[in-house]
Design a protein around this motif. Structure first.
Motif, PDB file in Angstrom:
ATOM      1  N   CYS A 167       0.809  -1.223   0.000  1.00 16.48           N
ATOM      2  CA  CYS A 167       0.000   0.000   0.000  1.00 16.48           C
ATOM      3  C   CYS A 167       0.842   1.273   0.000  1.00 16.48           C
ATOM      4  O   CYS A 167       1.973   1.292   0.477  1.00 16.48           O
ATOM      5  CB  CYS A 167      -0.882   0.068   1.262  1.00 16.48           C
ATOM      6  N   GLN A 168       0.229   2.319  -0.506  1.00 14.45           N
ATOM      7  CA  GLN A 168       0.727   3.669  -0.247  1.00 14.45           C
ATOM      8  C   GLN A 168       0.190   4.070   1.123  1.00 14.45           C
ATOM      9  O   GLN A 168      -1.009   3.956   1.380  1.00 14.45           O
ATOM     10  CB  GLN A 168       0.223   4.634  -1.316  1.00 14.45           C
ATOM     11  N   HIS A 196      -1.617  -0.720  -3.751  1.00 15.06           N
ATOM     12  CA  HIS A 196      -1.025  -0.471  -5.065  1.00 15.06           C
ATOM     13  C   HIS A 196      -1.799  -1.243  -6.138  1.00 15.06           C
ATOM     14  O   HIS A 196      -2.092  -2.434  -5.956  1.00 15.06           O
ATOM     15  CB  HIS A 196       0.433  -0.939  -5.091  1.00 15.06           C
ATOM     16  N   LYS A 197      -2.087  -0.592  -7.241  1.00 17.76           N
ATOM     17  CA  LYS A 197      -2.693  -1.307  -8.369  1.00 17.76           C
ATOM     18  C   LYS A 197      -1.673  -2.247  -8.993  1.00 17.76           C
ATOM     19  O   LYS A 197      -2.008  -3.337  -9.455  1.00 17.76           O
ATOM     20  CB  LYS A 197      -3.219  -0.304  -9.388  1.00 17.76           C
ATOM     21  N   PRO A 200       5.168  -1.781  -6.768  1.00 19.67           N
ATOM     22  CA  PRO A 200       6.374  -1.082  -7.229  1.00 19.67           C
ATOM     23  C   PRO A 200       7.573  -2.022  -7.337  1.00 19.67           C
ATOM     24  O   PRO A 200       8.424  -1.876  -8.210  1.00 19.67           O
ATOM     25  CB  PRO A 200       6.608  -0.015  -6.152  1.00 19.67           C
TER      26      PRO A 200
END
Length: 267
Positions: A167-168, A196-197, A200
């Motif tokens: 997650c952000q 997050h879609k 990263p």
């Protein structure tokens, strides 16, 4: 302005109940959530409905999860007029949140989480991250600081890495004890988690990555070379590109993923 609690219901210590009463904080939380009419909104631990009522004004299809059966009559009395209001009287730690989600309507989750179960509940919710649009939680300030911490900070640890992997994380604002009845002995804070879609960075072997992070922080004052001895790996034979003389809190999320992928390159 403060919204008074229902004095007939005594907060139960075993449920970690501290009822939010400050209307300014309630308004700030709902502004941060910014609920919309078509949202698939779920509130965990509505308590006496301090946030619930304002959420319903913006999103009339609200589902809530409340463990304390003694709070259910009061919630129904206040909010039964909203036809889309639904209560699940159950433990959020064991609840299947995917049962409330759909591809068209991912979950938006809000909650004033009991301090005694906040970390395991967050890990439970992260298992449903693909069905979640965002999460806004009231937590102990220290937990929020751990979630949002960066490498090198004293609060940086396993929770920071695992939450930020998925997650952000955004630490929004603090909430002092006097905003609750009874007042807790610690400060609180509001955090926003947005899954997050696309990750990263991606660990090739998720189970091994989680074990690596957990082991590294189990003895966080030791160097990584010493804290990871239990893996019985010849680090000299692997190009890890990381100084293993560092301590666990000095490595970034990306470095932990890279180390895991170097040690276990296959699924």
């Amino acid at each position: 302005m403060k919204r008074g609690p229902n004095l007939q219901h005594q907060a139960k210590k075993r449920f970690g109940q501290n009822f939010l009463q400050d209307q300014g904080v309630i308004n700030a939380i709902v502004r941060a959530v910014h609920p919309q009419e078509g949202d698939n909104l779920v509130e965990i631990g509505p308590g006496q409905g301090a946030i619930t009522g304002l959420l319903l004004e913006h999103c009339p299809n609200l589902q809530v999860i409340e463990l304390d059966k003694d709070l259910i009559p009061g919630l129904l009395a206040q909010f039964a007029k909203f036809r889309g209001f639904k209560i699940h009287q159950t433990d959020a730690l064991n609840f299947d949140f995917s049962s409330l989600s759909s591809v068209e309507h991912p979950l938006r989750i809000v909650g004033n989480l009991p301090y005694n179960i906040s970390t395991p509940l967050i890990f439970h919710l992260l298992s449903f991250r693909e069905q979640v649009r965002d999460m806004h939680f009231m937590l102990q300030k220290e937990v929020v600081e751990r979630l949002a911490a960066s490498p090198g900070e004293k609060n940086y640890g396993r929770l920071s890495i695992m939450a930020q992997y998925f997650c952000q994380v955004e630490n929004l604002f603090e909430v002092p004890p006097e905003c609750f009845i009874p007042a807790p002995k610690v400060d609180s804070a509001i955090v926003r988690l947005v899954p997050h879609k696309e990750l990263p960075v991606k660990a090739h072997n998720m189970a091994r990555f989680e074990t690596l992070v957990k082991t590294a922080f189990a003895q966080r004052r030791k160097t990584l070379r010493n804290s990871l001895k239990s893996f019985e790996i010849d680090f000299a034979s692997i190009d890890v590109k990381i100084d293993l003389a560092q301590r666990a809190e000095n490595l970034s999320l990306e470095q932990y993923v890279n180390l895991s992928n170097a040690l276990w390159p296959e699924e």
